[in-house]
Design an enzyme around this catalytic site. Structure first.
Site, PDB file in Angstrom:
ATOM      1  N   TRP A 136       0.879  -1.167   0.000  1.00 34.81           N
ATOM      2  CA  TRP A 136       0.000   0.000   0.000  1.00 34.81           C
ATOM      3  C   TRP A 136       0.917   1.219   0.000  1.00 34.81           C
ATOM      4  O   TRP A 136       1.807   1.327   0.842  1.00 34.81           O
ATOM      5  CB  TRP A 136      -0.872  -0.046   1.249  1.00 34.81           C
ATOM      6  CG  TRP A 136      -1.825   1.080   1.372  1.00 34.81           C
ATOM      7  CD1 TRP A 136      -2.733   1.471   0.438  1.00 34.81           C
ATOM      8  CD2 TRP A 136      -1.984   1.955   2.494  1.00 34.81           C
ATOM      9  NE1 TRP A 136      -3.444   2.544   0.914  1.00 34.81           N
ATOM     10  CE2 TRP A 136      -3.014   2.861   2.168  1.00 34.81           C
ATOM     11  CE3 TRP A 136      -1.359   2.080   3.744  1.00 34.81           C
ATOM     12  CZ2 TRP A 136      -3.431   3.862   3.041  1.00 34.81           C
ATOM     13  CZ3 TRP A 136      -1.783   3.061   4.609  1.00 34.81           C
ATOM     14  CH2 TRP A 136      -2.800   3.939   4.261  1.00 34.81           C
ATOM     15  N   ASP A 218       0.217  -4.647   9.978  1.00 36.64           N
ATOM     16  CA  ASP A 218      -0.851  -3.743   9.573  1.00 36.64           C
ATOM     17  C   ASP A 218      -2.058  -4.630   9.261  1.00 36.64           C
ATOM     18  O   ASP A 218      -2.045  -5.397   8.298  1.00 36.64           O
ATOM     19  CB  ASP A 218      -0.416  -2.955   8.334  1.00 36.64           C
ATOM     20  CG  ASP A 218      -1.513  -1.997   7.864  1.00 36.64           C
ATOM     21  OD1 ASP A 218      -2.623  -2.012   8.426  1.00 36.64           O
ATOM     22  OD2 ASP A 218      -1.235  -1.233   6.908  1.00 36.64           O
ATOM     23  N   LYS A 243       6.765 -14.401  23.393  1.00 35.50           N
ATOM     24  CA  LYS A 243       7.234 -13.257  24.179  1.00 35.50           C
ATOM     25  C   LYS A 243       8.529 -12.701  23.591  1.00 35.50           C
ATOM     26  O   LYS A 243       8.955 -11.615  23.940  1.00 35.50           O
ATOM     27  CB  LYS A 243       7.487 -13.683  25.615  1.00 35.50           C
ATOM     28  CG  LYS A 243       6.234 -14.034  26.355  1.00 35.50           C
ATOM     29  CD  LYS A 243       6.537 -14.417  27.777  1.00 35.50           C
ATOM     30  CE  LYS A 243       5.309 -15.059  28.369  1.00 35.50           C
ATOM     31  NZ  LYS A 243       5.478 -15.540  29.696  1.00 35.50           N
TER      32      LYS A 243
HETATM   33  N1  PLP Z   1      -3.203  -0.256   5.605  1.00 35.01           N
HETATM   34  C1  PLP Z   1      -3.596  -0.923   4.514  1.00 35.01           C
HETATM   35  C2  PLP Z   1      -2.893  -2.179   4.126  1.00 35.01           C
HETATM   36  C3  PLP Z   1      -4.660  -0.435   3.736  1.00 35.01           C
HETATM   37  O1  PLP Z   1      -5.030  -1.105   2.639  1.00 35.01           O
HETATM   38  C4  PLP Z   1      -5.318   0.745   4.137  1.00 35.01           C
HETATM   39  C5  PLP Z   1      -6.444   1.297   3.367  1.00 35.01           C
HETATM   40  O2  PLP Z   1      -6.421   1.385   2.186  1.00 35.01           O
HETATM   41  C6  PLP Z   1      -4.872   1.399   5.271  1.00 35.01           C
HETATM   42  C7  PLP Z   1      -3.821   0.870   6.000  1.00 35.01           C
HETATM   43  C8  PLP Z   1      -5.483   2.712   5.718  1.00 35.01           C
HETATM   44  O3  PLP Z   1      -6.630   2.613   6.402  1.00 35.01           O
HETATM   45  P1  PLP Z   1      -7.521   3.917   6.645  1.00 35.01           P
HETATM   46  O4  PLP Z   1      -8.174   4.251   5.363  1.00 35.01           O
HETATM   47  O5  PLP Z   1      -8.445   3.496   7.726  1.00 35.01           O
HETATM   48  O6  PLP Z   1      -6.606   5.027   7.095  1.00 35.01           O
END
Ligand code: PLP
Length: 381
Positions: A136, A218, A243
């Site tokens: 992303w 994430d 841990k």
């Molecule tokens: N992390 C990943 C892997 C995502 O695909 C996204 C959204 O596209 C996010 C984080 C961001 O989330 P938010 O839109 O809630 O900020």
């Protein structure tokens, strides 16, 4: 005083939505932005959310006072249980800390800030942060903006075989500096839709533990990938058993420092969303209803995957299309190249990211024939 401000490049996915909105063609389809759509192509407010919103409005005991800096306590504890499981040893051993953040991006920012300030020493800007190639797009910038000077890619996607490059991934885990930070996608990898299997996660965990690497999960799509909260949280829960990953006591000091970071970023979080989640997760009936709503979404995506593959196979579109049903979550990495994508957008009014990523939720039973035909033409022309 602002005459020298340079023009910033548009954010690709929002630009794509703008182009889609401006397009007057009745055939147009938006497969860009990663948001759920119904089979009518409309956003969907989950029925359980509507119900809970009404309950909250009617509850006279609630008000609009500030929440605590770290967020609504019932939200923090129920969200931790969703991620780690009711029977999580990490929760029982008090090794878990939770902060109510502003969306996924806010959570990444808080995590990144905390690590830069306190991991491997104070104000540590030198530790390499590894993000998957591809990932992303915001991962790079969020960690860089938090002060990490060395954000690098790790091998993940094998374009040739349209799957995980496990050997490359493990190789990078073996050769990186000890104590590096690795950002992993908990499930439904964005943009490839390709996750390690449980066996592969075990191999990844073994190297990460041995080499003292820091795991930063994430988790943006739990429940949405397979329809099962448990299945989608498997990797996070597997890693959290140990841990040795530095998840010691949720030390009071950590919380106090998190508070300081939040205080200077958004001071305290908004309450409405957190209340909806907390009420839903703390009632067995509403929780069951929410899981059912999530499954409805996950099942629609699975159906669109199966149909798109079947239609491409029926058209005899060159190439293999098994990856469409093998990938999971909201996205499919189609394998279309930038020229083919350009053709889809400009000639067929089908909007997708230049990387070839499509949001499966943008497909409906009404537009899927047009999309399949467009892919066919893009590949064969
Ligand atoms: N992390 C990943 C892997 C995502 O695909 C996204 C959204 O596209 C996010 C984080 C961001 O989330 P938010 O839109 O809630 O900020």
């Amino acid at each position: 005083v602002f005459s020298e401000v340079p023009q910033a490049a548009p954010v690709a996915v929002f630009k794509l939505t703008q182009d889609f909105t401006n397009d007057q063609s009745p055939q147009k389809v938006n497969l860009g932005v990663g948001a759920y759509r119904t089979d009518e192509g409309k956003p969907w407010i989950l029925p359980v959310v509507k119900k809970v919103e009404k309950l909250i409005v009617q509850d006279d005991s609630l008000n609009h006072e500030y929440l605590p800096i770290l967020g609504l306590p019932e939200f923090r504890s129920s969200a931790s249980k969703i991620a780690l499981g009711d029977d999580s040893p990490a929760i029982h051993e008090n090794r878990v800390g939770a902060v109510q953040c502003l969306g996924g991006t806010g959570a990444l920012k808080m995590g990144a800030e905390f690590l830069r300030r306190f991991y491997n020493g104070n104000n540590n800007t030198k530790t390499p942060v590894y993000v998957s190639a591809p990932t992303w797009e915001n991962h790079n910038a969020v960690f860089a903006n938090a002060g990490f000077e060395d954000v690098r890619p790790y091998k993940y996607w094998d374009a040739e075989k349209r799957g995980l490059d496990l050997a490359g991934f493990l190789g990078d885990l073996e050769s990186c500096p000890e104590r590096s930070i690795f950002v992993l996608h908990a499930c439904a990898h964005n943009p490839t839709g390709t996750d390690p299997t449980q066996e592969q996660w075990k191999q990844i965990a073994e190297v990460m533990m041995r080499r003292k690497l820091f795991v930063f999960f994430d988790s943006a799509y739990q429940g949405f990938a397979s329809g099962s909260l448990e299945k989608d949280a498997w990797a996070v829960r597997y890693f959290s058993f140990s841990k040795n990953f530095g998840l010691y006591n949720e030390r009071v000091a950590n919380s106090s420092q998190m508070e300081k970071i939040v205080r200077t970023t958004w001071s305290n979080p908004p309450s409405q969303g957190a209340r909806i989640v907390a009420v839903t997760l703390n009632s067995p009936e509403l929780f069951a209803e929410w899981k059912d709503n999530v499954k409805t979404m996950a099942d629609r995506v699975l159906l669109m995957r199966a149909q798109l593959k079947a239609k491409l196979q029926a058209l005899g579109t060159p190439g293999t299309w098994d990856h469409i049903t093998e990938q999971i979550g909201m996205f499919s990495f189609t394998g279309l190249n930038p020229k083919q994508v350009e053709y889809m957008v400009n000639e067929k009014h089908v909007y997708l990211m230049a990387s070839g990523r499509i949001n499966m939720c943008g497909l409906t039973t009404k537009n899927i024939d047009h999309v399949a035909q467009s892919i066919h033409e893009a590949v064969t022309k």
